[in-house]
Design a protein around this motif. Structure first.
Motif, PDB file in Angstrom:
ATOM      1  N   ASP B 122     -46.764 -10.081  34.615  1.00 41.49           N
ATOM      2  CA  ASP B 122     -47.436 -10.200  35.913  1.00 41.49           C
ATOM      3  C   ASP B 122     -47.885 -11.643  36.152  1.00 41.49           C
ATOM      4  O   ASP B 122     -47.582 -12.240  37.186  1.00 41.49           O
ATOM      5  N   SER B 123     -48.615 -12.177  35.192  1.00 43.66           N
ATOM      6  CA  SER B 123     -49.173 -13.522  35.375  1.00 43.66           C
ATOM      7  C   SER B 123     -48.065 -14.546  35.583  1.00 43.66           C
ATOM      8  O   SER B 123     -48.174 -15.441  36.430  1.00 43.66           O
ATOM      9  N   ASP B 124     -46.986 -14.409  34.815  1.00 43.48           N
ATOM     10  CA  ASP B 124     -45.859 -15.320  34.925  1.00 43.48           C
ATOM     11  C   ASP B 124     -45.229 -15.216  36.323  1.00 43.48           C
ATOM     12  O   ASP B 124     -44.927 -16.235  36.962  1.00 43.48           O
ATOM     13  N   CYS B 125     -45.074 -13.988  36.800  1.00 46.27           N
ATOM     14  CA  CYS B 125     -44.500 -13.760  38.140  1.00 46.27           C
ATOM     15  C   CYS B 125     -45.417 -14.338  39.215  1.00 46.27           C
ATOM     16  O   CYS B 125     -44.959 -15.032  40.130  1.00 46.27           O
ATOM     17  N   PHE B 126     -46.709 -14.048  39.107  1.00 41.57           N
ATOM     18  CA  PHE B 126     -47.652 -14.451  40.155  1.00 41.57           C
ATOM     19  C   PHE B 126     -47.728 -15.976  40.282  1.00 41.57           C
ATOM     20  O   PHE B 126     -47.919 -16.507  41.370  1.00 41.57           O
ATOM     21  N   LYS B 127     -47.573 -16.674  39.157  1.00 41.58           N
ATOM     22  CA  LYS B 127     -47.647 -18.143  39.192  1.00 41.58           C
ATOM     23  C   LYS B 127     -46.502 -18.737  40.007  1.00 41.58           C
ATOM     24  O   LYS B 127     -46.593 -19.849  40.508  1.00 41.58           O
ATOM     25  N   ASN B 128     -45.390 -17.995  40.072  1.00 41.71           N
ATOM     26  CA  ASN B 128     -44.193 -18.543  40.707  1.00 41.71           C
ATOM     27  C   ASN B 128     -43.942 -18.046  42.123  1.00 41.71           C
ATOM     28  O   ASN B 128     -42.889 -18.332  42.691  1.00 41.71           O
ATOM     29  N   VAL B 129     -44.866 -17.264  42.668  1.00 51.08           N
ATOM     30  CA  VAL B 129     -44.642 -16.823  44.047  1.00 51.08           C
ATOM     31  C   VAL B 129     -45.145 -17.895  45.009  1.00 51.08           C
ATOM     32  O   VAL B 129     -46.031 -18.678  44.675  1.00 51.08           O
ATOM     33  N   ARG B 130     -44.556 -17.914  46.197  1.00 54.22           N
ATOM     34  CA  ARG B 130     -44.963 -18.929  47.167  1.00 54.22           C
ATOM     35  C   ARG B 130     -46.330 -18.607  47.753  1.00 54.22           C
ATOM     36  O   ARG B 130     -47.106 -19.495  48.065  1.00 54.22           O
TER      37      ARG B 130
END
Lengths: 174, 345
Positions: B122-130
């Protein structure tokens, strides 16, 4: 009877109306339907990983029957999997050949071979193949038990009811 | 713009998230975008299956999209360079429900490892969203607390608001929505036995299980309330629900700690009806202010009975409360036009 209709973004545009029509027909025949739509890109470095991702999803217990309407949803696993093969390129390898067939490097050939193998496995495990042309049926009959039907009778075939036009109701070819 | 809306699904189960994604797609199309929906099947039992589902999503590719709008775990893990998260659900069993002891992930070394992997993915995904949006302050707080991330609040708009109109202000209080223990319709029925006025109650909606509907029916019979409580258990057309809400004197909604404002209370306000709710109903309290836009009391049958009597006996005050509720609701600007503008900005 619960029927899960599976399609991918690869051919979704072309088949959206067809899908909605099938869904409506199945519901009219008393079946419950739901539709899953998975993303797919034919970009060569990612193809095999995407095929693997389809295999990793578990839809086995969600429905009595799963119908693959476009590749590569035939990679999904289900004990009562029905594959449909349209007239224009029944398998994913056909799409691959259209896009990359002329590129004969070793890595590309290796990817193609793996696609062929994966499709062979996924097709063999299907309960039934439904073909919309005799040409495709002849090609598929060594791999999966297939019937040839007119596309308009697909819903009848899936719920095991007699079609309105018996001439087109489904003929076992293998 | 070509947009993919990404959601997951449990086949043959439909709820608010499915309704939200369908309306989102329609609204995006109405605003001139080309839109497709991706529906990834999600099976969270046994919990170990979640590893495969997360990995599968991360291995998928979306081609030829200008923008991806993702709603739920694990579908939001599908990579794309221009992804906006409009967060409806994380996998709460790895977060607050784990802490509350109501998770399907076991407290074993394997379970703890799974929980860690979900949090990390989750954290990894959230860091990369616009852009990171959440549908409620509760979800924002959860994101901040467990993943250390700030997010924008972007509430879900009401669907087809034109169906909910200021009708006749009849003689009944309407309670719509799904019927189950956490929505606490039973508390309203129990309250009705303590009322001194002749107020009436209409409860209508699908029961999560047949026992949920049966229990409510049994309560009505036991307290001899059949002449004042009308139960209509089942899935009703939206027009019928809108008619009940539009012609009610007021509406009631008592969920336990709901994340969002709740469609039931938004529909009530759109129809210029005040809402009766209780102090532990969560997000509803961002919409219902006691004596201004509705009535807030303790989750207790006697306290609720007093408010039901007041709603019935002080009719002009009740109607004024409803009109005020609509005014404040509209002023919040939670509508599809604003929502689409923010999502595609």
């Amino acid at each position: 009877m619960q029927i899960l209709l599976a399609t991918s973004t690869e051919q979704f545009h072309n088949r959206e109306i067809e899908l909605e029509s099938l869904r409506d027909q199945l519901q009219a025949l008393g079946a419950s339907t739901d539709v899953l739509v998975l993303p797919f890109s034919m970009e060569d470095p990612h193809v095999l990983a995407q095929l693997a991702s389809y295999r990793m999803l578990d839809v086995r217990h969600f429905a009595d029957c799963m119908v693959s309407l476009s590749p590569p949803t035939h990679m999904l696993r289900h004990p009562n999997k029905v594959l449909t093969f349209s007239e224009d390129g029944p398998q994913m390898v056909d799409s691959w050949d259209r896009k990359y067939g002329a590129i004969e490097t070793k890595p590309m050939q290796a990817i193609r071979n793996l696609i062929v193998h994966a499709e062979q496995v996924a097709t063999e495990e299907a309960a039934l193949g439904i073909c919309f042309s005799h040409h495709v049926a002849r090609r598929m009959q060594s791999v999966v038990n297939s019937v040839v039907i007119d596309a308009t009778n697909l819903a009848f075939q899936l719920v095991g009811k007699k079609a309105k036009n018996p001439r087109l109701a489904g003929k076992v070819v293998a | 713009m070509k947009i993919f809306v990404v959601n997951n699904m449990v086949p043959f189960v439909r709820g608010g998230a499915e309704e939200l994604s369908n309306h989102l797609i329609q609204q995006l199309r109405d605003h001139g975008h080309r839109v497709e929906l991706i529906r990834v099947p999600f099976k969270y039992e046994p919990p170990e299956q979640i590893y495969s589902e997360m990995l599968a999503c991360r291995m998928m590719q979306i081609e030829d999209a200008d923008l991806v709008i993702a709603l739920k775990f694990p579908a939001y893990l599908i990579p794309h360079p221009n992804k906006v998260l409009w967060l409806v659900h994380q996998y709460r069993q790895a977060y607050d429900m784990w802490e509350a002891g109501s998770s399907n992930i076991p407290s074993t070394p394997n379970g703890i490892e799974l929980k860690r992997c979900i949090t990390e993915a989750d954290s990894d995904c959230f860091k990369n969203v616009r852009r990171m949006c959440a549908i409620s302050p509760v979800i924002q707080q959860r994101l901040k607390r467990f993943n250390g991330l700030d997010s924008e609040l972007l509430r879900t708009p009401l669907n087809a608001p034109e169906q909910f109109v200021e009708g006749e202000y009849g003689d009944y209080i309407f309670c719509g929505g799904r019927i189950n223990q956490t929505k606490r319709q039973y508390l309203l029925v129990e309250a009705m036995r303590y009322t001194s006025s002749k107020c009436k109650l209409v409860i209508a909606g699908p029961a999560d299980s047949s026992s949920d509907g049966d229990k409510l029916q049994e309560l009505v019979q036991r307290y001899g309330l059949s002449d004042r409580v009308h139960l209509d258990v089942g899935f009703h057309p939206r027009e019928k629900i809108a008619s009940w809400a539009s012609n009610a004197l007021a509406c009631a909604y008592l969920p336990i700690d709901e994340d969002s404002l709740g469609y039931v209370s938004m529909e009530a306000n759109q129809a210029a009806k005040g809402v009766l709710t209780v102090t532990d109903s969560g997000g509803i309290l961002d919409l219902v202010f006691h004596d201004e836009t509705g009535w807030v009391c303790e989750p207790d049958p006697i306290a609720l009975a007093a408010q039901l009597d007041r709603i019935h006996e002080k009719r002009s005050e009740t109607i004024a409360m409803g009109k005020n509720a609509k005014k404040r609701w509209l002023a919040m600007g939670i509508n599809w036009a604003n929502t689409i503008e923010r999502l595609v900005a």
